[in-house]
Design an enzyme around this catalytic site. Sequence first.
Site, short mmCIF file in Angstrom:
data_model
loop_
_atom_site.label_atom_id
_atom_site.label_comp_id
_atom_site.label_asym_id
_atom_site.label_seq_id
_atom_site.Cartn_x
_atom_site.Cartn_y
_atom_site.Cartn_z
N ASN A 73 0.81 -1.22 0.00
CA ASN A 73 0.00 0.00 0.00
C ASN A 73 0.85 1.27 0.00
OD1 ASN A 73 -2.55 -1.26 -0.04
ND2 ASN A 73 -2.44 -1.64 2.17
N HIS A 133 3.14 2.39 2.05
CA HIS A 133 3.58 3.04 3.28
C HIS A 133 4.35 2.02 4.10
CE1 HIS A 133 -0.65 1.98 5.08
NE2 HIS A 133 0.12 0.93 4.99
N CYS A 176 4.06 6.76 7.53
CA CYS A 176 5.47 7.11 7.34
C CYS A 176 5.89 6.63 5.96
CB CYS A 176 6.33 6.46 8.42
SG CYS A 176 8.09 6.85 8.30
#
Length: 391
Positions: A294, A296, A331
Amino acid sequence: MTSMAARSNVTRIFPGDFRKAKKENVDATTTWEALKMNFHGFGNANAWNNKRKMSLVTASAQSSPRRGKTINGTMVKGARVEEGSINGGKLANESAVDAALGTSLHGRFVEDRFVYGQIFVIRSYEIGPDQTATMETLMNFLQETALNHVTCSGIGGNGFGATREMSIRKLIWVVTRIQVQVQSYSRWGDVIEIDTWVDAAGKNGMRRDWIIRDHNTKEIITRATSTWVVMNKETRRLCKIPEEVKQEVFPFYVNRFAIASEQTDCEKIDKLTDDTAERIRSGLAPRWNDMDANQHVNNVKYIGWILESVPIQVLQDYNMTSLTLEYRRECRQSNLMESLTSPTAKVIGDSNNNSINRKPDFECTHLLRMQRDKAEIVRARTEWHLKNKNK
């Protein structure tokens, strides 16, 4: 979590000011004075790099081409490998290797398709310096079982754990909070069974629970619970679960809790700052391989960065028996992070170490944040026990 009152013949690891910890009972446990110096110097535990060839044994939702084989004479949920394939982490005969590697990595539904089960063998590269599975390994197993649950349910779309209706709308699941309680850590070569299921979490979330059992004794050795919400993959914003998605997952909901409500960690995790943290480790950078499908950082990767600010002597002498993660923001690979840790006062007393209710020797509060603007990424709370008390 609140601290317990002091009592006679106990050791307060963090009495009052953390920096003024003192030893009151040497026999109870190592006092923080022995660990205190490590909070002012940083060190990493040595990686366990001795990878050896061993088998993977899993249950299969499909027929296996190698049926009729066993692990030490025991059927493993429909999938079998050669007799005596595993013994204390060593292969008893070479034919077991080929048989085990030929098995499927999928599990199967049990209990009328409400619960999904899968079997894993602890491999050499999934253990730490003490030759037991790490918390990151356990979290990877939980994540793998959850994803296979969605895939084998028949509602999986083309996203990473997303349903068909979610894929159409470009939605993904993101975890907001997870709690893991570890009774005991498995060793290299041990076989474990993981069961997982889902239920509603309020009006706009989903709860996923897991239990891990030792395959031989059937004893529950780990419990975990988590809360998930929906995010738009393109805007990266949280959104309500569409009614069409609710209709997809509703048939799989089961009202069951892996962790009893009185043991669930629902308390707010305090935010650490430069003033309240005892140790800060800066310059932590995600790698390309830390990213998931995804785009991240994989939520399991945060555990390693959290432990970067924990003293090496703590990692050597204590087991993490409880972990609660509260995810605050995403992040990306371009972000540099800082890891902050501060211990919380705790009293050591007599407790039943065979019970999930056993009292921790001490606990810590953690924070991962962006190095540039100090924005929070993950808050965490951990509980720890002396390793020799759990044997």
